[in-house]
Design an enzyme around this catalytic site. Structure first.
Site, short mmCIF file in Angstrom:
data_model
loop_
_atom_site.label_atom_id
_atom_site.label_comp_id
_atom_site.label_asym_id
_atom_site.label_seq_id
_atom_site.Cartn_x
_atom_site.Cartn_y
_atom_site.Cartn_z
N GLU A 156 87.56 -12.30 -21.30
CA GLU A 156 89.02 -12.39 -21.44
C GLU A 156 89.67 -11.12 -20.92
O GLU A 156 89.02 -10.06 -20.86
CB GLU A 156 89.33 -12.56 -22.95
CG GLU A 156 90.80 -12.65 -23.29
CD GLU A 156 91.05 -13.14 -24.72
OE1 GLU A 156 90.08 -13.25 -25.50
OE2 GLU A 156 92.21 -13.41 -25.05
N GLU A 181 92.86 -22.20 -29.01
CA GLU A 181 93.29 -21.93 -30.39
C GLU A 181 94.77 -22.30 -30.59
O GLU A 181 95.58 -21.49 -31.07
CB GLU A 181 93.01 -20.47 -30.78
CG GLU A 181 91.53 -20.16 -30.78
CD GLU A 181 91.12 -18.88 -31.52
OE1 GLU A 181 91.99 -18.09 -31.90
OE2 GLU A 181 89.90 -18.70 -31.72
N GLU A 208 83.62 -20.05 -28.41
CA GLU A 208 83.72 -18.66 -28.89
C GLU A 208 82.82 -18.52 -30.11
O GLU A 208 83.00 -19.23 -31.10
CB GLU A 208 85.16 -18.28 -29.24
CG GLU A 208 86.03 -18.12 -28.01
CD GLU A 208 87.41 -17.56 -28.29
OE1 GLU A 208 87.57 -16.79 -29.26
OE2 GLU A 208 88.34 -17.92 -27.53
N GLN A 266 82.03 -11.33 -25.99
CA GLN A 266 82.56 -11.60 -24.68
C GLN A 266 81.89 -10.77 -23.56
O GLN A 266 82.50 -9.83 -23.05
CB GLN A 266 84.03 -11.26 -24.61
CG GLN A 266 84.94 -11.86 -25.59
CD GLN A 266 86.40 -11.75 -25.17
OE1 GLN A 266 86.77 -11.12 -24.18
NE2 GLN A 266 87.27 -12.37 -25.95
O1 AHR Z 1 87.57 -13.31 -28.65
C1 AHR Z 1 88.68 -12.70 -29.20
C2 AHR Z 1 89.73 -13.71 -29.64
O2 AHR Z 1 89.22 -14.45 -30.70
C3 AHR Z 1 90.13 -14.75 -28.64
O3 AHR Z 1 91.11 -14.29 -27.76
C4 AHR Z 1 90.68 -15.83 -29.49
O4 AHR Z 1 90.54 -17.10 -28.91
C5 AHR Z 1 89.90 -15.69 -30.79
O5 AHR Z 1 90.72 -15.67 -31.88
#
Ligand code: AHR
Length: 513
Positions: free
Chosen positions: A44, A192, A316, A365
């Protein structure tokens, strides 16, 4: 007499204990494939994931190809990244893709309101991301903006990426240097949307996903695999509503699930490196909750989609610790220890176990954020313990899951217990059987008897192990690695039986053919 019965009792107790760790694998059975996409990643626009992590720009002193760090690409090639999800995360629902195309010095800037309030200069956009995927040889997974974008904006992005027709969007793509369509297949319809993606109730989002997916089209031979925003953790009502009212199979082919392991509370999650046995135990116990989550969400999916057409996409997951002291709290930079390695192994075993329905997963991530594979500092790079689990588990990519039963001692801490062992057995197309086993107990070595049923004449080929001297062993810049993969000798074969002496707090791979 008393003495004799004590001896007999002790002996039988010893016998039961000695027999209590067993793994039975049916090597001739198995019908489900473990999709390699379970081993996917997520990156991200957050902290130093994109900028400094992948992207340094063409003029950087750090060796790069088209602006992307060579060392990061080379390292990630070792673990075989099957897919990469981008641009978020919460960032996705405030990202306007047209800001990230065209000459870099003319791209508008924006504020990354979710992650540290920093200025995003949009120098890494669609073309740069697809160049990264080309270098990694992986499938892109793009998450569109449903929360603050428009149907038109999302529809045009797909046209820009995938159409080979003559159109304003394809003309624009060609002006920006890309003649051929990329043929992006995996498409997230928001992220989300129950939270940072718009705070929508499930019924409202179910309508939105139907509306948006109507206008994101298939071009040429490319068939989109649309991923609806699924539940947060145990929100079974969200799953139920989407499967009932969201037109599964038509408006989406996959539905996401997000679940992070947080050791303590969201306000005080706990340090990534400074923890005691309580922190080890609780983290693994909370990770094992993934089993219940998958089972219950899959039950709901089975009710509405008995033909198993819709995939569960855990896009995630991973450990979420407190940030490293002295770093920007909005950047989510955390170290990664042997505990993270075990958490990765347990989660991957669970995704493998439910691979009939789990078709993709993306650990959060990849670089410098949350449970990362790689950490960078300037021109330096560190491979984390989690990296080595992904490297070891490559053997399961697209292999057939072998039905197996595991019986293990309990690992007890205080009043609570969890199983000591977690495992996956799979078979590749060339007949190699790969068994990965984790010992969650940080004190006890475990003698495991593994029985191979099915009559295959399998012979032990090799074995390897990931462990460390401490529960919080980790790899750091400028120091020798404390956790990596090394050869493992503690496996003996006698016919169809293996005796494996598992070190405490370890992940072991055994290969037979
Ligand atoms: O991975 C960090 C955040 O966690 C992401 O941006 C979101 O989708 C989740 O709440």
């Amino acid at each position: 007499m008393r003495l004799l019965s004590t001896i007999i009792l002790s002996f039988s107790f010893f016998y039961v204990v000695a027999q209590s760790n067993r793994l039975i694998i049916n090597t001739d059975l198995g019908s489900e494939r473990i999709s390699r996409h379970i081993y996917g990643h997520f990156s991200e626009h957050l902290g130093r994931c994109i900028y400094g992590g992948y992207w340094v720009g063409e003029d950087s002193d750090i060796p790069n190809y088209n602006g992307i760090r060579n060392d990061v690409v080379d390292a990630l090639k070792e673990i075989g990244v099957p897919n990469l999800r981008w641009p978020g995360g919460c960032f996705a629902d405030e990202y306007h893709w047209m800001d990230g195309i065209g000459p870099r010095d003319q791209r508008p800037t924006m504020i990354n309101t979710n992650w540290g309030g920093v200025t995003e200069d949009n120098s890494f956009g669609t073309h740069e991301f697809l160049e990264l995927c080309r270098q990694l040889d992986c499938e892109p997974v793009i998450c569109g903006n449903l929360g603050s974008g428009s149907v038109r904006e999302m529809s045009q992005w797909v046209e820009y990426l995938n159409s080979d027709n003559v159109s304003p969007m394809t003309d624009l793509r060609k002006v920006n240097g890309q003649e051929e369509p990329w043929g992006v297949k995996y498409w997230g319809v928001g992220n989300e949307n129950w939270g940072c993606g718009g705070n929508m109730p499930p019924g409202y989002y179910a309508n939105e996903v139907r509306r948006y997916s109507t206008f994101i089209k298939n071009y040429g031979g490319n068939r989109l695999y649309k991923i609806a925003c699924g539940p947060n953790s145990a929100d079974y009502n969200w799953m139920e509503t989407l499967m009932k009212n969201g037109a599964p199979g038509r408006s989406f082919q996959g539905i996401s699930l997000h679940y992070y392991t947080v050791c303590n509370t969201w306000a005080q999650k706990g340090s990534a490196t400074e923890f005691d046995e309580g922190g080890w135990f609780t983290t693994l116990k909370k990770t094992l909750f993934m089993d219940e989550l998958l089972k219950k969400h899959i039950n709901i999916m089975d009710k509405y989609d008995p033909q198993n057409r819709v995939g569960l996409i855990v896009d995630e997951w991973g450990n979420w610790h407190d940030v490293e002291p002295g770093t920007n709290p909005g950047f989510l930079y955390q170290q990664n220890t042997l505990r993270d390695a075990l958490v990765a192994a347990v989660n991957l075993d669970l995704f493998n176990k439910y691979c009939r329905r789990v078709k993709m997963a993306n650990i959060a991530q990849t670089v410098n954020v949350l449970q990362a594979m790689i950490l960078t500092k300037g021109s330096q790079l560190v491979r984390t313990p989690s990296f080595y689990v992904f490297k070891m588990y490559k053997v399961h990519h697209d292999a057939t899951l072998l039905p197996s039963v595991i019986k293990s001692d309990k690992y007890t801490f205080g009043e609570e217990s969890i199983p000591s062992l977690s495992a996956t057995a799979s078979k590749t197309d060339d007949g190699t059987v790969n068994i990965t086993i984790s010992n969650l107990n940080p004190h006890n070595e475990i003698d495991l008897t593994c029985e191979l049923r099915g009559g295959d004449k399998l012979k032990l080929q090799s074995a390897s192990v990931i462990t460390g001297s401490k529960i919080n062993s980790y790899n750091d810049f400028g120091k020798a690695e404390e956790v990596n993969i090394s050869g493992f000798e503690e496996v003996k074969q006698k016919g169809n039986k293996l005796s494996i002496h598992l070190p405490s707090k370890s992940v072991v791979l055994v290969r037979l053919k």
